[in-house]
Structures are given as structure tokens and as C-alpha cells.
Design an enzyme around this catalytic site. Structure first.
Site, PDB file in Angstrom:
ATOM      1  CE  LYS A  94      -3.921   2.120   0.499  1.00 38.52           C
ATOM      2  NZ  LYS A  94      -3.600   2.811  -0.768  1.00 38.52           N
ATOM      3  CD  GLN A 115       3.244   4.630   2.252  1.00 35.90           C
ATOM      4  OE1 GLN A 115       3.744   5.513   1.588  1.00 35.90           O
ATOM      5  NE2 GLN A 115       2.162   4.816   2.984  1.00 35.90           N
ATOM      6  CE  LYS A 130       4.716   7.466  -2.417  1.00 39.26           C
ATOM      7  NZ  LYS A 130       3.972   8.065  -1.301  1.00 39.26           N
ATOM      8  N   GLY A 169      -2.847   8.217  -4.297  1.00 39.17           N
ATOM      9  CA  GLY A 169      -2.223   9.413  -4.865  1.00 39.17           C
ATOM     10  C   GLY A 169      -0.966   9.814  -4.106  1.00 39.17           C
ATOM     11  CG  ASP A 170       3.274  10.980  -3.165  1.00 46.61           C
ATOM     12  OD1 ASP A 170       3.150  11.004  -1.937  1.00 46.61           O
ATOM     13  OD2 ASP A 170       4.307  11.423  -3.730  1.00 46.61           O
ATOM     14  CB  THR A 213      -2.107  13.567   4.463  1.00 45.84           C
ATOM     15  OG1 THR A 213      -2.501  12.378   3.789  1.00 45.84           O
ATOM     16  CG2 THR A 213      -0.612  13.531   4.726  1.00 45.84           C
TER      17      THR A 213
HETATM   18  P1  NDP Z   1       0.640  17.942  -4.195  1.00 43.41           P
HETATM   19  O1  NDP Z   1       1.064  17.576  -5.566  1.00 43.41           O
HETATM   20  O2  NDP Z   1      -0.811  18.158  -3.907  1.00 43.41           O
HETATM   21  O3  NDP Z   1       1.406  19.254  -3.714  1.00 43.41           O
HETATM   22  C1  NDP Z   1       2.794  19.319  -3.656  1.00 43.41           C
HETATM   23  C2  NDP Z   1       3.183  20.716  -3.244  1.00 43.41           C
HETATM   24  O4  NDP Z   1       4.594  20.758  -3.027  1.00 43.41           O
HETATM   25  C3  NDP Z   1       2.875  21.772  -4.287  1.00 43.41           C
HETATM   26  O5  NDP Z   1       2.633  22.988  -3.633  1.00 43.41           O
HETATM   27  C4  NDP Z   1       4.185  21.820  -5.080  1.00 43.41           C
HETATM   28  O6  NDP Z   1       4.387  23.031  -5.777  1.00 43.41           O
HETATM   29  C5  NDP Z   1       5.189  21.676  -3.962  1.00 43.41           C
HETATM   30  N1  NDP Z   1       6.442  21.085  -4.455  1.00 43.41           N
HETATM   31  C6  NDP Z   1       6.597  19.903  -5.118  1.00 43.41           C
HETATM   32  N2  NDP Z   1       7.892  19.711  -5.417  1.00 43.41           N
HETATM   33  C7  NDP Z   1       8.550  20.800  -4.946  1.00 43.41           C
HETATM   34  C8  NDP Z   1       9.910  21.188  -4.947  1.00 43.41           C
HETATM   35  N3  NDP Z   1      10.847  20.418  -5.494  1.00 43.41           N
HETATM   36  N4  NDP Z   1      10.221  22.367  -4.348  1.00 43.41           N
HETATM   37  C9  NDP Z   1       9.261  23.149  -3.773  1.00 43.41           C
HETATM   38  N5  NDP Z   1       7.966  22.822  -3.747  1.00 43.41           N
HETATM   39  C10 NDP Z   1       7.614  21.660  -4.314  1.00 43.41           C
HETATM   40  O7  NDP Z   1       1.249  16.799  -3.246  1.00 43.41           O
HETATM   41  P2  NDP Z   1       0.806  16.380  -1.778  1.00 43.41           P
HETATM   42  O8  NDP Z   1       0.389  17.571  -1.005  1.00 43.41           O
HETATM   43  O9  NDP Z   1      -0.093  15.222  -1.898  1.00 43.41           O
HETATM   44  O10 NDP Z   1       2.197  15.811  -1.221  1.00 43.41           O
HETATM   45  C11 NDP Z   1       3.150  16.644  -0.548  1.00 43.41           C
HETATM   46  C12 NDP Z   1       4.085  15.774   0.256  1.00 43.41           C
HETATM   47  O11 NDP Z   1       3.323  14.995   1.204  1.00 43.41           O
HETATM   48  C13 NDP Z   1       4.905  14.748  -0.530  1.00 43.41           C
HETATM   49  O12 NDP Z   1       6.137  14.560   0.109  1.00 43.41           O
HETATM   50  C14 NDP Z   1       4.061  13.472  -0.393  1.00 43.41           C
HETATM   51  O13 NDP Z   1       4.856  12.315  -0.567  1.00 43.41           O
HETATM   52  C15 NDP Z   1       3.609  13.622   1.039  1.00 43.41           C
HETATM   53  N6  NDP Z   1       2.448  12.813   1.398  1.00 43.41           N
HETATM   54  C16 NDP Z   1       1.246  13.000   0.767  1.00 43.41           C
HETATM   55  C17 NDP Z   1       0.159  12.264   1.164  1.00 43.41           C
HETATM   56  C18 NDP Z   1      -1.192  12.525   0.614  1.00 43.41           C
HETATM   57  O14 NDP Z   1      -2.175  11.968   1.163  1.00 43.41           O
HETATM   58  N7  NDP Z   1      -1.361  13.337  -0.412  1.00 43.41           N
HETATM   59  C19 NDP Z   1       0.263  11.183   2.172  1.00 43.41           C
HETATM   60  C20 NDP Z   1       1.561  11.146   2.824  1.00 43.41           C
HETATM   61  C21 NDP Z   1       2.595  11.909   2.404  1.00 43.41           C
HETATM   62  P3  NDP Z   1       4.012  23.167  -7.341  1.00 43.41           P
HETATM   63  O15 NDP Z   1       2.528  23.416  -7.365  1.00 43.41           O
HETATM   64  O16 NDP Z   1       4.831  24.302  -7.828  1.00 43.41           O
HETATM   65  O17 NDP Z   1       4.385  21.855  -7.986  1.00 43.41           O
END
Ligand code: NDP
Length: 450
Positions: A94, A115, A130, A169-170, A213
């Protein structure tokens, strides 16, 4: 074998680096766990004899495949898809799918390894996996994203299933992508079962999965502060990111009386001294999730400050929630935050703090919740989405809200159990690593050498 004959941490890491050349993110994630686990198992012969850590750090399998699709101009495009199935000792694999140009095998191996422990911490029966692709959904039309998702699933469907591996998703994979992926899976298999989580509510998605999250990361922060005799009420919070995790973290901060003063995306960060209140958050969510615009627009709309190409960590605040991506808090930034009096950090993103940065925080006795504990709320609700799909029912929203709160509370308790030091400081990194390890390790021992 005498305990003193076992490999030590340095030898273990040397072997891991040799077997996985160039995979720096994977090395970093394994080191963070191994450093604590080696201490814990020093006098526990069975874990050495059964080579448990060595086996958890070797994925069960890695699937890598070509993804061909056609863009709107009729050009053939080629990307690479992956699924890393790390460990299924306590349940089906998962973990999310990430679509981002930076995706490579090292990043997905680190995420699948993490994970495994995170899913164990939730107390639910889920193994660790993943996947993703170096495909960049940014700037693509809906039809292009759909064609990519269909091509990606055409290969992936052979390897996933409700009792085998359940992706979610991620980064870069939200409701739109999950819809396209599930649609193609259903078409290929002629089945309607809970093979993906994060689905739309109309077709088997769970209430509160989207919020889980971000909310969970703030609950962890709240529990850490309460354990230390403090409260979130009135605290200023630094938040990075402006995607799914960041925006729902801000929503929960507002519910609990805190004030989020920053948000960011890959172009820079905004500082809003007024605070990202409910009205401003609605604008931010619409800007980033619907219009897919740049965060500078938020600053223009509300007269906030925008810092191009920078991260928010030099702003003075009480607590911090990194919710964007891996290694987004450098060691120097951690030092700056400590100098500014930061009290607590709860990691919404996966591994957002550099290794040495974590040491800076824990040495300075800052309350620090690592991602595998702090952001486990999302996968916990995904686990409950699987249960609802299997039973073909939908639980009420309030029930799920209560379950999320309880699961985060239980994770906090487990971290305290294994992380509390003699001086009373709770090392949440150690607590999460050991609590997550034990359940997986004991299941592996029960299976023998497989
Ligand atoms: P989203 O795609 O919804 O959002 C990602 C955000 O991070 C955007 O604001 C993006 O900006 C920014 N971002 C991505 N890459 C970079 C970078 N290299 N430098 C600066 N900003 C960056 O993703 P999530 O919110 O779902 O995920 C965010 C984090 O949380 C990740 O690490 C993910 O693995 C983790 N996570 C997510 C879960 C979930 O349920 N969604 C569960 C557990 C962990 P921009 O719009 O410019 O791309």
C-alpha cells in the site's frame, strides 16, 4: 553467533550503499531507521539471526516499465513507470503513486521503505509500496493526462489488486488522475473492487481521505505540544507547499486556533502576517488545485510578501509543518529555525528534513515528528477506504473523523513508549522507527525464511 559478531551500523550501511549505488535518497531513509533499530536490537539475537533489517531494506520486487502515450499534437511520448513493492508481511502493499519529473528508482525505493514502517504504525493491515513515473502532469491537457494514466495502468494492472497491492495518490496524482487510473483498471479487469484509494466519493472513495494527511499532521503537532504542556492556540505556524497536504494542514491549524503565516510552491513562498484564514485558504485552494496557478498570485491578491525561489524557514514562528517535498529543510535552515526559537516540527511531506537537520532539531530538544508518524493519517484513512470497499459500505464522516483522531493519538502514544529518554525528552524519530519496525519484524520471523 555472539552479538559482538554481528555487522555494525557502519558495515551495514557500507553494504547497502554498495548494493544500491547512487541511490542517495534510499541510503538516507534506510540510515535514519537503521541507526535506531541497531540500538534496539543490540541484545535481541533473533532479529540478527533472521537478518530482518537487511531483508526489509531489499524490496520484495521492483517493477519498471515503458509508458507510451500520444500528446495533443500527435507526438509519441515515452515515460518510465515504476512500482516498488517493498514488504507485504502485515498486509497487501500500500502506498501512493507520484507523477513528477524528479521520480527515479531511488526516490521510490526510499518512499516504499518508509511506507512499510508508516503503515505498520497505523495499526492497520497494510504492507509498504510506492510507485509513479517521471511524467510531469503540469501544463498537460486533461486528455493528455488521461491518455498517460490509461497507458500507465495498462501495464500496472498486472501487478495490483485489492488483496495484492493498492496504490493511492501522491505528488502530481490527485482526484483527476485516480479517476482515470481506476477507470482504466476497471475496464481492463472487468471488476469493481477497492484497488485504488483516494477515489471520488461517487465510486467508492472514503469521506475525509482528502483532508486526512494534513489534518493528521496537525493532530500529531497538537499531541506533541500537549505532551509538553503546551497548546496550538495562538501559535504562529510555518507551512511549506500548497497542495493537498499543506492546504488541509492549514485548515486544521485554523480550526485549532493557530495561525499559518506561510505557504509555498516550487516557484517560492508567500509570507502573510495576517494569517492564511478561511477566506484566504479558499482562494489558495482554488488557485493551486483548480486553476493550477502560481503562488505569487496569492501575494498579489492579499498584499502578502512573495519571495521567489526561496523557502519559508527563515521566518520566525513557533512551529513548522513542511508539507511540500523531500529534503526541503537543509541543515542550515534547521539551525536558523532553532535560532528563531522554533518549538516543534511535524513533517507532512515525506522526509522533508535533511539527515543532519533532524539531528540539529533533536539535539536542540525541539519536538520533532518524522513523516512516517506525522503524515500517516492519509494512509490510515486509505486503509479504512479499503475496509469500506471490501464490505461495500460507506461509514459516516464523523466516525472517520473520530477514527483518524484516535489513530493519530495511538501513533503518538507508540512514539512516546519507544522514544522517551531518561531526561524526559521524547525522541519521536526513534519512537516511530522502533514501533514501526517491531510489528513487521515479528511477522517476518513468523514466516521463516521467505
Ligand atoms: P501535491 O502535488 O498536492 O502538492 C505538492 C506541493 O509541493 C505543491 O505545492 C508543489 O508546488 C510543492 N512542491 C513539489 N515539489 C517541490 C519542490 N521540489 N520544491 C518546492 N515545492 C515543491 O502533493 P501532496 O500535497 O499530496 O504531497 C506533498 C508531500 O506529502 C509529498 O512529500 C508526499 O509524498 C507527502 N504525502 C502526501 C500524502 C497525501 O495523502 N497526499 C500522504 C503522505 C505523504 P508546485 O505546485 O509548484 O508543484
Amino acid at each position: 553467533m555472539a552479538v559482538s559478531d554481528h555487522v555494525n551500523l557502519d558495515e551495514f550501511m557500507t553494504g547497502l550503499r554498495r548494493r544500491n549505488p547512487g541511490e542517495t535518497e534510499f541510503h538516507q531513509a534506510v540510515y535514519e531507521v537503521a541507526a535506531n533499530v541497531f540500538d534496539f536490537i543490540a541484545d535481541k539475537e533473533i532479529y540478527h539471526e533472521m537478518q530482518i533489517l537487511r531483508r526489509i531494506a531489499e524490496p520484495d520486487r521492483i517493477i519498471s516499465f515503458r509508458v507510451c502515450w500520444e500528446d495533443d499534437n500527435g507526438n509519441i511520448r515515452v515515460n518510465r513507470g515504476y512500482r516498488v513493492q517493498n514488504n507485504n508481511s502485515i498486509g497487501p502493499y500500500k502506498g501512493g503513486l507520484r507523477f513528477h519529473p524528479s521520480v527515479n528508482q531511488s526516490i521510490l525505493k526510499f518512499l516504499a521503505f518508509e511506507q512499510t514502517f508508516k503503515n505498520s504504525l497505523t495499526g492497520l493491515p497494510m504492507g509498504g509500496g510506492k510507485g509513479g513515473s517521471d511524467f510531469n502532469p503540469k501544463g498537460k491537457s486533461n486528455n493528455e493526462v488521461m491518455r498517460f494514466c490509461q497507458s500507465f495502468m495498462t501495464e500496472l494492472h498486472r501487478h495490483v489488486g485489492e488483496d495484492t497491492d493498492v496504490p493511492a495518490g501522491d505528488i502530481g496524482v490527485g482526484a483527476r488522475e485516480i479517476g482515470y487510473l481506476f477507470g482504466q483498471w476497471k475496464r481492463l479487469t472487468n471488476k469493481f473492487t477497492g484497488t485504488l484509494t483516494g477515489k471520488g466519493r461517487e465510486y467508492g472513495g472514503s469521506p475525509i481521505r482528502t483532508e486526512a494527511t494534513g489534518y493528521g499532521t496537525v493532530y500529531m503537532l497538537q499531541d506533541m505540544l500537549q505532551q509538553a504542556g503546551e497548546d496550538l492556540e495562538g501559535k504562529t505556524c510555518l507551512v511549506s507547499g500548497s497542495g493537498n497536504v499543506a492546504t488541509y494542514a492549514i485548515e486544521k491549524i485554523n480550526h485549532l486556533g493557530g495561525k499559518a503565516v506561510t505557504a509555498s510552491d516550487s516557484s517560492g513562498f508567500v509570507y502573510d502576517a495576517h494569517g492564511i484564514d478561511t477566506e484566504r485558504l479558499a482562494f489558495l485552494m482554488e488557485l493551486k488545485n483548480v486553476r493550477r496557478g502560481r503562488i505569487e498570485e496569492y501575494a498579489k491578491e492579499f498584499g502578502a510578501e512573495f519571495y521567489a525561489g526561496e523557502r519559508p524557514w527563515r521566518v520566525a514562528a513557533d512551529v513548522a509543518l513542511p508539507c511540500a517535498t523531500q529534503n526541503e529543510i537543509s541543515t542550515a535552515e534547521a539551525q536558523t529555525m532553532i535560532g528563531n526559537g522554533i518549538k516543534a516540527v511535524s513533517e507532512g511531506a515525506n522526509m522533508p528534513t535533511e539527515q543532519e537537520g533532524i539531528h540539529e532539531f533533536t539535539n536542540a530538544k525541539v519536538l520533532f515528528a518524522p513523516s512516517k508518524a506525522a503524515n500517516a493519517g492519509g494512509v490510515a484513512i486509505s486503509g479504512l477506504e479499503m475496509s469500506q470497499n471490501s464490505a461495500r459500505i460507506t461509514w459516516k464522516e464523523q466516525e472517520l473523523q473520530d477514527l483518524l483522531r484516535n489513530i493519530m493519538g495511538d501513533i503518538h502514544t507508540s512514539c512516546v513508549e519507544y522514544g522517551k529518554g531518561e531526561d524526559g525528552y521524547i525522541d519521536y524519530v526513534k519512537g516511530a522507527n522502533i514501533a514501526g519496525f517491531i510489528k513487521v519484524a515479528d511477522a517476518m520471523i513468523a514466516y521463516g525464511v521467505v
